[in-house]
Structures are given as C-alpha cells and as structure tokens.
Design a protein around this motif. Structure first.
Motif, short mmCIF file in Angstrom:
data_model
loop_
_atom_site.label_atom_id
_atom_site.label_comp_id
_atom_site.label_asym_id
_atom_site.label_seq_id
_atom_site.Cartn_x
_atom_site.Cartn_y
_atom_site.Cartn_z
N THR A 171 -1.45 10.91 2.54
CA THR A 171 -1.47 9.13 2.80
C THR A 171 -0.40 8.30 2.68
N ASN A 172 0.56 8.89 2.24
CA ASN A 172 1.84 7.89 2.64
C ASN A 172 2.00 7.15 0.68
N PRO A 173 1.46 7.29 -0.37
CA PRO A 173 1.57 7.08 -1.48
C PRO A 173 2.93 6.34 -2.04
N ALA A 174 2.85 4.95 -2.26
CA ALA A 174 3.94 4.39 -2.76
C ALA A 174 5.22 4.99 -3.79
N GLY A 175 6.18 4.55 -3.50
CA GLY A 175 7.07 5.07 -4.65
C GLY A 175 7.54 6.92 -4.05
N VAL A 176 6.78 7.60 -2.86
CA VAL A 176 7.10 8.68 -2.58
C VAL A 176 8.29 8.97 -1.66
N SER A 177 9.38 8.88 -1.33
CA SER A 177 10.07 8.44 0.10
C SER A 177 9.78 9.48 1.01
N PRO A 178 9.60 8.76 2.51
CA PRO A 178 9.25 9.73 4.23
C PRO A 178 9.32 11.05 3.70
N GLU A 179 10.80 11.06 3.10
CA GLU A 179 11.17 11.96 3.77
C GLU A 179 11.13 13.52 2.39
N ILE A 180 10.71 13.12 1.20
CA ILE A 180 10.39 13.82 -0.21
C ILE A 180 8.87 14.58 0.34
N ALA A 181 8.17 13.62 0.91
CA ALA A 181 6.60 13.30 1.10
C ALA A 181 6.61 15.07 2.16
#
Length: 543
Positions: A126-136
C-alpha cells in the motif's frame, strides 16, 4: 478473533510480535498466542517494516528440533533417546499419527508464518508513508522468500497443501496440487530474487536476512526437487526444470558472493558465523530465544545433540549404534570428525571423555553411542546444550555445487565436465585438496560414469556432506528410495528395537494433523493414516 480454518490465528498480526512456542524440553512444543493488529495500524517507518518481517523469521527460531525430528530422526541414520511414548520418541520409532506433537506444531507454524508473511506483503504494497520504497521492496522480497521457505517444507513433508497468499484466505481451504504449490514457491522466489540485495550489498545489521543469493540457491533446489517428485509433469517439463535448476545454481556460483570454507568445521564455528560458504542460516545467539525468561539462543539442535553432556547416557538424538555413516568415510575426509564425535575434550577435567568406547579392553569399540558433533558448541562445550547459540545452516555453497552436478545429470541423462567439476569442488574441500586446480586431484570422482553411476556418487556424497542438516529424509523421498534404503539398512536389520524395519510407503508423507481436519473437512487425509479415503497405494511402482 476470527478463526482461520487452517490455523486458529488472527488475520493480521502485531508488528514485531514474536511467535512463541513453549519448549520445556525436546518433548514439548505448544502453540503460543498471536496478537491481533487493527487494519489501520500500518508501518510508519523503515524500522516498522523490518519489524513486520522479523516476526516471519522468528517463527523458525523455535523449529530446529521439529525439522530435525521429522527429517533426520525418521531415517536409518538417527535414533532417539527420548521417551518412546512421546512425540520425538514415536517419530524415531516410525510410529506417528495425526496427533504427533511435532507434526502438529510444524503445520501450525507454517500457516502462522504464511499469515505473517501475507500481512507484511499487503501492508507494504500500500506504499505506507514513512517507509522508503527501497526498504518496502526489500522487505516484501524477504516476506516472499520466507513464504516460499515454509511452503517448501510443507509440500515436501505433506504433499499437496493449501496455498494461502492473502491475509483473508484460509477459510475452508482445500489442498492445492503439488504443481500449484511449487508454482507459488517458484513465483515467490523469483520475485524475491529480483527485490533482494546480494549479500555483499547488505548492511552489517542485515547479515542473516534473506539475500538474492539465498533466493537463487533456493530456486535451484526447488526446481530440482519439483522435477523429481511431481507426477503430473511431462518429460519435457522435467527436462526444462532440471535445466532451470542448473542455471540458477550456476548463477549463485558465478556471483562470486560465496566460496567453500577450507576447514569444513568453520561452517559451525561460532567465531565464523555467517561465513563465506553460508547462503542462508537461521540465526541463534544468546538472548534470541522468544520464551519468557529464556536468555539462550534456543537452537535445540544443540540441546538434543548433547542433552546428556559428558555422560554415556543416550541424548535426545544420536547416530545409530551401527555407525554406518561414520564408518563409511574414506580415510582423510575432514567431514567425519566434524560430523561425529566418539570423544570430546572436556575443559573442566582437562582430558577426553569417550562416548563410544572399548568396554572389554579387546581394542574394539563396541559400547556407547557417538555424538553428532556439528551442533556441539566447541567454544562453550560444557554449556552448549543450555546455551543453544549456534546458527542452523539451511543452504550452503556446497549444496549448490552438488545440486548443479545432479541437475545436469538428470537433465542430460549423464554427467558432463561441468557436473564433474562441480562435484569435485566439494570432494576436494573434504580432503583439503586444491579446489580450483586444473590438474586432477587424488580424490576426484573419475570420469566415465553413466547416469546411474553418477547419481550413486551424488547420493553417497550428500550422505557424507550433510549429516544432521535436515536433508536426508527429503533426499530419500525425492530419489524415490525411501522404503528400500531404510528397510535394507543395518539399523533396520540388526537393531529391531528401533523399529526402522516397519518403514512403509505411507511414510512418504506425514499425516495432516487430525485437529485441523476436524476444523476443516476439506483437508483430506494422506494414504495409510486414520481417516484417509485413499484405499489404493498411490506409491506403487515408486521404487
């Protein structure tokens, strides 16, 4: 809390919650409670994202004994010193049913882990705010690797099993075919390989997490096994999958991320954790136990291998009294003394303690039992069984070499030079010879073998290389030699008290836990077990 028909668990889990299995001894594995998380509680940072997947890893911390009992103890190599009426003792006697505590606990752990992996994937997609795309993306890759990891054990032990890829799935689930299970495993591993970093790109704090190399190595092994066990595949598909197995294995080798340890012991040396040969290992260190008040590492392979410490009393598990594997090594093979211990140096008394010894003084050892040496911590030998702080090796580079050699032989119906070279890397290390020499070494497997000859060499080499590494039963099953190997073993023929002569074709699969079938009647029972509707032996002609 809504009940999942496969496993009584919450549909979503508390971020970072630890999966607890009460483990009072090797006999006691009880399911702990799982906490529920409101759907709105999404990870808000990279640390939160990693905490989600940490819970998927943590499930495996409590399962070292379970894997060993189901995969090693049930074969001709290992006997149990436990209560014969307990879960472990009955596995050692090939006398299990759908209520066996270890069969039940692994099923529960698999589906708890799938629920956690699914929860992790869905929350990060869901691409949560605060989580970088790389780590997600990385964490999704780890969750998919782990989902495949647990499913891979499940399909090899039970055959068709439910494939659950959604946190809302599971109600009245049916058993998917082996083809469908392996398709999901491969899809997850391929996506994981695309998302995960190579080991050399991992930060120091991430060492031990799944890497690209771990996903590729798993793909090599999965494709090899899938081609060997799935009766619904065509010959063309088998050849294709053997080819894919070889390709993935070669990718791992060509990555130059891993190399063989010169000293075989260094794969279990606590001064060399996650060494250059280790591709994926379950991490155990003092304080890593998830149980209240337990500051140990909780790798019960260490406890069960040495539960009676410096005593001649039989520990929870030991090599059989015939010492078949130990006595089969060629002279000079360093793997023998790393895998088995007839004696150990005891620091507190400054002498060797003999577990397997000459009782009557005639110069022939005939009493006692050797010990499995791989999971005795030589840094803290006196407290090894209590500390239990050694990593459990899951995939090593040596296995990738042997998978490559085997896959080529299966694909082509004969070995080629690439297969011999891969095989001989492992053989040379065993005898401390030059692994990369262009010149032949004295213990190289000589060329000229046909398909059967090379396969026999693979079978023998794996028995020497992977003692107590939770592979042997799975190997016997995929090679379709389970019943005849155990029935014809010295342990079965000469030591009837261990009941190995009762091996039967039903033992190709474990029973579905009876309690799960009560909850969900869609989970049909495997052949040969109470409640099964299958009246014709499905394994006829398998061997």
């Amino acid at each position: 809390m809504k009940k999942n028909q496969i496993y009584h668990t919450a549909q979503s889990l508390l971020a970072g919650v630890v999966f607890g299995l009460t483990l009072a001894s090797c006999e006691s594995l009880d399911q702990g409670n799982l906490s529920e998380l409101a759907e709105s509680n999404l990870p808000q940072s990279d640390a939160d994202a990693k905490a989600l997947v940490n819970a998927v890893y943590s499930s495996d911390i409590e399962l070292a004994t379970t894997y060993m009992y189901l995969i090693d103890l049930t074969t001709e190599t290992t006997v149990s010193g436990e209560n014969p009426n307990g879960g472990g003792g009955m596995l050692g006697l090939l006398s299990w049913d759908g209520t066996n505590s270890y069969v039940v606990s692994l099923w529960r752990a698999v589906y708890a882990s799938l629920a956690r992996a699914n929860d992790t994937i869905e929350k990060l997609q869901t691409n949560p705010a605060g989580v970088s795309p790389e780590i997600a993306s990385q964490v999704i890759g780890e969750a998919k690797f782990l989902r495949a990891y647990y499913l891979n054990y499940a399909v090899q032990l039970w055959g068709p099993v439910p494939v659950i890829t959604s946190s809302k799935g599971g109600t009245n689930a049916v058993r998917n075919s082996e083809t469908e299970v392996y398709q999901q495993i491969v899809a997850d591993l391929e996506d994981a390989a695309a998302r995960l970093p190579e080991r050399s790109k991992q930060s120091q704090s991430d060492i031990g997490r799944a890497s690209r190399g771990a996903a590729l190595a798993a793909l090599a092994k999965v494709y090899l096994t899938w081609a060997q066990v799935d009766d619904d595949l065509t010959d063309a598909q088998r050849k294709e999958y053997f080819g894919k197995s070889a390709q993935y294995a070669q990718q791992v080798i060509d990555s130059n991320e891993y190399s063989l340890e010169e000293d075989f012991y260094d794969n279990w040396n606590n001064q060399n954790r996650n060494g250059k040969e280790s591709i994926f290992a379950i991490q155990f260190y003092l304080g890593s136990s998830t149980r209240d008040g337990d500051a140990s590492g909780n790798n019960h392979l260490c406890h069960c291998s040495f539960s009676t410490s410096f005593s001649v009393s039989l520990p929870h598990i030991a090599p059989g009294p015939d010492n078949t594997v130990e006595n089969s090594y060629l002279p000079g093979d360093q793997r023998k003394d790393v895998s088995f211990a007839d004696s150990l140096w005891r620091p507190s008394t400054q002498n060797y303690f003999h577990f397997y010894f000459d009782a009557d003084g005639d110069g022939i050892r005939e009493s006692g039992f050797s010990r499995y040496n791989k999971y005795i911590d030589h840094d803290r030998v006196e407290t090894s069984a209590a500390d239990r702080a050694m990593n459990r090796q899951v995939i090593r580079l040596a296995e990738v070499y042997l998978v490559l050699a085997e896959a080529i032989n299966e694909r082509d119906g004969q070995p080629n030079q690439q297969a011999y070279d891969a095989f001989n890397k492992v053989r040379r290390r065993a005898f401390r010879e030059d692994i990369f020499s262009a010149a032949a070494q004295s213990h190289d497997l000589k060329s000229g073998l046909d398909y059967e000859g090379f396969k026999s060499a693979i079978i023998q080499e794996r028995s020497w290389e992977f003692v107590l590494e939770q592979k042997h039963l799975l190997d016997l099953k995929r090679w379709k030699i389970l019943v005849k190997t155990i029935k014809n073993s010295a342990l079965a023929k000469n030591f009837p008290e261990y009941n190995k002569q009762t091996i039967d074709f039903k033992h190709y699969r474990f029973p579905i836990p009876q309690a799960q079938r009560v909850v969900n009647p869609n989970l049909w029972q495997n052949y040969g077990y109470d409640g099964s509707d299958i009246t014709t032996n499905p394994y006829v002609g398998r061997e």
